[in-house]
Each structure stands twice: as C-alpha cells, then as structure tokens.
Write a protein that holds these residues in place. Structure first.
Motif, short mmCIF file in Angstrom:
data_model
loop_
_atom_site.label_atom_id
_atom_site.label_comp_id
_atom_site.label_asym_id
_atom_site.label_seq_id
_atom_site.Cartn_x
_atom_site.Cartn_y
_atom_site.Cartn_z
N ASP A 180 -5.21 -12.10 2.40
CA ASP A 180 -6.21 -12.14 1.32
C ASP A 180 -6.01 -13.28 0.33
O ASP A 180 -6.85 -13.46 -0.56
CB ASP A 180 -6.28 -10.79 0.60
CG ASP A 180 -4.95 -10.33 0.05
OD1 ASP A 180 -4.00 -11.15 -0.03
OD2 ASP A 180 -4.83 -9.15 -0.30
N ARG A 240 -11.97 -13.78 6.30
CA ARG A 240 -12.38 -12.50 5.70
C ARG A 240 -13.89 -12.31 5.79
O ARG A 240 -14.38 -11.17 5.93
CB ARG A 240 -11.87 -12.41 4.26
CG ARG A 240 -10.33 -12.26 4.25
CD ARG A 240 -9.76 -12.00 2.89
NE ARG A 240 -10.08 -10.68 2.36
CZ ARG A 240 -9.39 -9.56 2.60
NH1 ARG A 240 -8.35 -9.58 3.42
NH2 ARG A 240 -9.74 -8.43 2.04
N HIS A 260 0.81 -1.22 0.00
CA HIS A 260 0.00 0.00 0.00
C HIS A 260 0.85 1.27 0.00
O HIS A 260 0.33 2.36 0.23
CB HIS A 260 -0.93 0.03 1.23
CG HIS A 260 -1.93 -1.09 1.24
ND1 HIS A 260 -2.79 -1.34 0.21
CD2 HIS A 260 -2.21 -2.03 2.18
CE1 HIS A 260 -3.57 -2.38 0.50
NE2 HIS A 260 -3.22 -2.83 1.69
MG MG Z 1 -5.62 -6.35 2.74
#
Ligand code: MG
Ligand code: ATP
Length: 137
Positions: free
Chosen positions: A118, A85, A52
C-alpha cells in the motif's frame, strides 16, 4: 521505475487463476520481475500480516494464507504501487470496480485473490521479506 510486492492468494492459486491474474498485471503495464510459488507457515503469515494482529479476522486471515501455496511476486512499472491497487480493486469484491481482479475473481472480503503493497515503505519491507537480493534483477 517503481516496484511493488504482490501475492496471488490461496483461493486464486487453487483455482488456477495465476495466468489470468498475471495477464491483467501485464495489460496494465506492470512487469513481473520476480515470481515464486511458496507455502507459508501460519507463523510466517502472521509476521507478514502483523499490522492486522489486533483485528478480529487476523487468525482466520493467517490460517487462510497458510492453507495452500501462494505465488509471490515483484511488479515493476511507472507508479506500480497505485497502479497495482487499481488493477486489484477494492478489498471487498462487492465494492470492487468492474474489470478489476477482485471483481472478477475474489470469493469474499477475506479470500480476495490478491495482495498488493500500500506504500513505498511497506513495498520495500515486503519485497525484502520474500526475496533475496540475488533473486531481484
Ligand atoms: Mg493491505
Ligand atoms: P491486502 O493487504 O491483502 O493487499 P487490502 O490492503 O485491500 O488487502 P487490508 O485492509 O490491508 O486490505 O486487509 C488485509 C487483508 O485482510 C485483506 O486483503 C483481506 O484478505 C483480509 N480482510 C480485510 N478485511 C477483512 C474482513 N472484514 N473480514 C475478513 N478478512 C478481511
């Protein structure tokens, strides 16, 4: 059985929500097979969230993750990555389904109580970043 990496973030550890969050994992059939409380430096948080680095919230995210201790974990179960998740809910608590961790506990899109890997490749990388082989049984 699949394994995934989880973090209980500073906004949640600060409010003593570790037990409530773990109860949701266990109720969903996720076994906590490793767990420790650590305090990341901002640089360590930056490595963890390097994907990120170009996002506008990166600096704020790294500051937050280093602001107070976190609880990092390895969760195990059938389809653990997807199941985790699902239990976490959407990144933004405003979009998270009722009963999910983020719907119940998250304070904002940034301070959203939990992290979960993820995909299988990121789960393996993240587990290895935080846990040694000797800590995993
Ligand atoms: Mg993530
Ligand atoms: P995580 O990777 O923490 O499990 P996620 O996969 O749901 O969450 P990502 O898109 O990977 O979400 O974003 C990583 C983290 O960056 C989010 O969990 C959140 O803490 C923070 N974040 C994401 N979007 C924003 C935003 N728009 N503003 C502030 N922080 C954000």
């Amino acid at each position: 059985l699949e394994r995934t990496f989880s973090i209980i973030k500073p906004d949640a550890t600060r409010r003593n929500l570790t037990g409530a969050i773990n109860a949701k994992f266990e109720a969903a059939g996720l076994r906590i097979v490793a767990q420790k409380r650590i305090h990341l430096t901002k640089a360590q948080a930056g490595v963890f969230y390097a994907v990120h680095a170009e996002r506008p919230f990166y600096d704020e995210l790294c500051e937050f993750m280093a602001s107070e201790p976190i609880v990092c974990q390895v969760l195990e179960g059938e389809g653990a990555i997807a199941k985790n998740r699902e239990v976490m809910g959407a990144t933004n608590p405003a979009d998270a389904a009722a009963g999910t961790i983020r719907a119940e506990f998250a304070e904002s899109v940034g301070e959203n109580s939990v992290h979960g890997s993820d995909a299988p490749d990121t789960a393996a990388i993240e587990i290895a970043y935080f846990f040694s082989g000797l800590e995993l049984v």
